[in-house]
Design an enzyme around this catalytic site. Structure first.
Site, short mmCIF file in Angstrom:
data_model
loop_
_atom_site.label_atom_id
_atom_site.label_comp_id
_atom_site.label_asym_id
_atom_site.label_seq_id
_atom_site.Cartn_x
_atom_site.Cartn_y
_atom_site.Cartn_z
CB SER A 28 54.80 26.37 15.39
OG SER A 28 55.10 25.24 14.63
CG ASP A 81 52.94 23.85 17.39
OD1 ASP A 81 53.85 23.21 16.64
OD2 ASP A 81 52.08 24.38 16.92
#
EC number: 5.4.2.3
Length: 586
Positions: A75, A289
């Site tokens: 992420s 992400d």
């Protein structure tokens, strides 16, 4: 049962599992914890974890008789990190009991692997003869492709079937899992299916917008040098008649999440590197992400304005409420927040929009679970991660209304039907949320400044305090009240009473030995002093010298005095007071 499971594992060739496991050996002494974000650490430490999560995904698939997802991403973490998380049948986070299994399996020594696999299968009554199917996605990190192959090794050695989607945003993989486990009713489980479903709904919505606002709508998008740029570029021609996007930090140069992305913009309260912003230009940032989004702009005086998850939730829930009133439907709508939500957003929703607000513990899985309790549940964390959920009964009712009602009511029902299709209900999705926001702004004829002006955020501060053992602090009431150590909550209560529109809380971090402090009040000077004093109360609770204050930069509405100066002044006053006390004792 244990003997049967053992025999089944023998049938699956324990020797092959042992052989492959040795090729993905666990580093000595490495202990990792599966949390809301799965596993995250330096990429070079994750090969064994990936292999083992492939094994676990097969067991979970067999137990649920469903497709399970495995996403390789870290992420908003730095490019050098990586991570992995499993996605459950309806696109939701992995069940808590299986998070424990993930941690146990990842940390098992080589000689204990077989026993741990058998234990998991026994506890969860896994039928090892059941077929298993796993779908895999990855982000653009240099390490992700190799780590994805390690997942595939784990899946295949246990006899599971798989489909490797390759490069996907995290919410796109959640979407694929949801589609596959609903027999295609939610959508087509391909990247084209994702693009087409969302874009069709967006274009239908924007066709109904008047031209009173921006006749040709454009948006600057910071993609954090991540997967969001690749997928948005593939998708943009599908919706270009309703919106023009200009991509920045698209991965062609610069490192993933470095000086850019939603987390950077929110934390530092300034635009990302590499993006020039003209006054009142609408801009947004994804994270690495593409499951978080925040908006922002510069006003005519050059001041930066952040529009975070709180205001996104307010815009969305207000619009949904207006559509329901127009249709004449009285449905159970609720907004779910965490303790970090700004108090002004909660008051606006409850007092102005008359929308009930509920608070849960920090973590997407808690918000998602609570949102499922409503006919329509909207949840967003302040960091920009969120979505809206619609019950099956509501979806059917709205679809019926769009076909049967007349005139304005039918138009409102059709809008709501398209809005439902535009949301990714499996997970927070920056691309989906961006299109929802753009559609609502167009339909309501709102500029970014008018959206921002719905309410004024209370000045607030977030700090983290390093402590020897974060477990000393325990909380209740959705982490808004401290239970232990004794006296800490009383000290916070006394402090809060001193200031108007004031609140503060402390909670232990879920990942590191720090205690997180949040405070808000009606002016920056008060909030700075209060945050520093709350930190001082933690110091007292843990014993002198155990806390080390670290400020997370956050601009406030009232720029009267820098927080750093307030904190230093408070420390000096505290030090003087302590010195005087010591002199008196001596």
């Amino acid at each position: 049962m244990p003997e049967t499971i053992f025999l089944n594992f023998v049938d699956m060739d324990l020797g092959a599992i042992t052989k492959y496991s040795a090729l993905h050996a666990k580093p000595n002494g490495l202990i990792l914890q599966y949390g809301t974000a799965g596993f995250r650490t330096k990429a070079e430490h994750l090969d064994h974890v990936m292999f083992r999560m492939g094994l676990l995904a097969v067991l979970r698939s067999k137990q649920t008789k469903s497709t399970i997802g495995v996403m390789v991403t870290a992420s908003h973490n730095p490019e050098e990190d990586n991570g992995v998380k499993l996605v459950d049948p309806l696109g939701e986070m992995l069940a808590p009991s299986w998070e424990e299994h993930a941690t146990c399996l990842a940390n098992a020594e080589e000689q204990d692997m077989q026993r741990v696999l058998i234990d998991i299968s026994e506890k969860e009554a896994v039928n090892l003869q059941q077929d298993a199917f796993v779908v895999i996605g990855r982000d653009t990190r240099p390490s992700s492709e190799k780590l994805s192959q390690s997942v595939i090794d784990g899946v295949t050695v246990l006899g599971g079937q798989f489909h490797d989607y390759g490069l996907l945003t995290t919410p796109q993989l959640h979407y694929m899992v949801y589609c596959r486990n609903t027999g295609g009713r939610y959508g087509k489980a391909t990247i084209e299916g994702y693009y087409q479903k969302l874009s069709k709904a967006f274009v239908e919505l924007t066709k109904q917008a008047s031209c009173s606002g921006d006749e040709y709508r454009s948006l600057k998008v910071d993609c954090a040098n991540g997967i969001g740029a690749l997928k948005l570029r593939e998708m943009e021609h599908y919706f270009s008649q309703g919106l023009s996007v200009q991509l920045f930090n698209d991965g062609s140069k610069g490192k993933l999440n470095h000086l850019c992305g939603a987390d950077f913009v929110k934390s530092h309260q300034k635009p990302p590197q590499g993006m020039e912003i003209k006054s009142n230009e609408r801009c947004c940032s994804f994270d690495g992400d593409a499951d978080r989004i925040v908006y922002y702009y510069h006003d005519a005086d050059g001041h930066f304005h952040l529009i975070d998850g709180d205001k996104i939730a307010t815009l969305i829930s207000s619009f949904l409420k207006e559509l329901l009133v127009e249709i004449g439907e009285s449905l159970n709508i609720g907004v779910v927040q965490t303790a970090y939500a700004n108090g002004s957003s909660t008051r606006y929703l409850e007092e102005v929009m008359k929308v009930p607000v509920y608070c849960t513990k920090t973590g997407v899985k808690h918000l998602h679970h609570k949102a499922q309790e409503f006919d329509i549940g909207v949840y967003f964390e302040a960091n920009g991660h969120g979505t809206a959920l619609f019950s099956t009964a509501v979806e059917m009712k709205i679809k019926q209304s769009a076909e049967q009602l007349e005139d304005k009511k039918r138009k409102a029902a059709k809008m709501l039907e398209n809005i439902i299709d535009l949301f990714n209900q499996a997970a927070g999705d920056a691309i989906s949320d961006m299109l929802v926001i753009e559609a609502i702004l167009a339909l309501k004829g709102l500029t970014v400044q008018q959206w921002d002006a719905l309410y004024t955020d209370l000045p607030n501060r977030q700090l983290k305090v390093q402590v020897a053992d974060r477990r000393v602090i325990s909380t209740t009431n959705a982490e808004r009240q401290a239970v232990t150590p004794p006296g800490l909550q009383e000290a916070i209560n006394d402090l809060v009473k001193k200031y108007k529109l004031s609140r503060a809380f402390v909670r232990p971090s879920g990942t590191e030995d720090v205690v997180r402090v949040y405070a808000e009040a009606d002016s920056q000077f008060k909030i700075g002093y209060k945050a520093a004093e709350t930190t001082h109360n933690i110091n007292n609770a843990f014993g002198p010298g155990t806390a080390d204050e670290h400020t997370v930069p956050k601009q406030c509405c009232d720029g009267s005095r820098s927080f750093a100066k307030e904190t230093r002044a408070f420390r000096m006053r505290s030090a003087v007071a302590s010195h005087r006390k010591l002199i008196m004792i001596n």
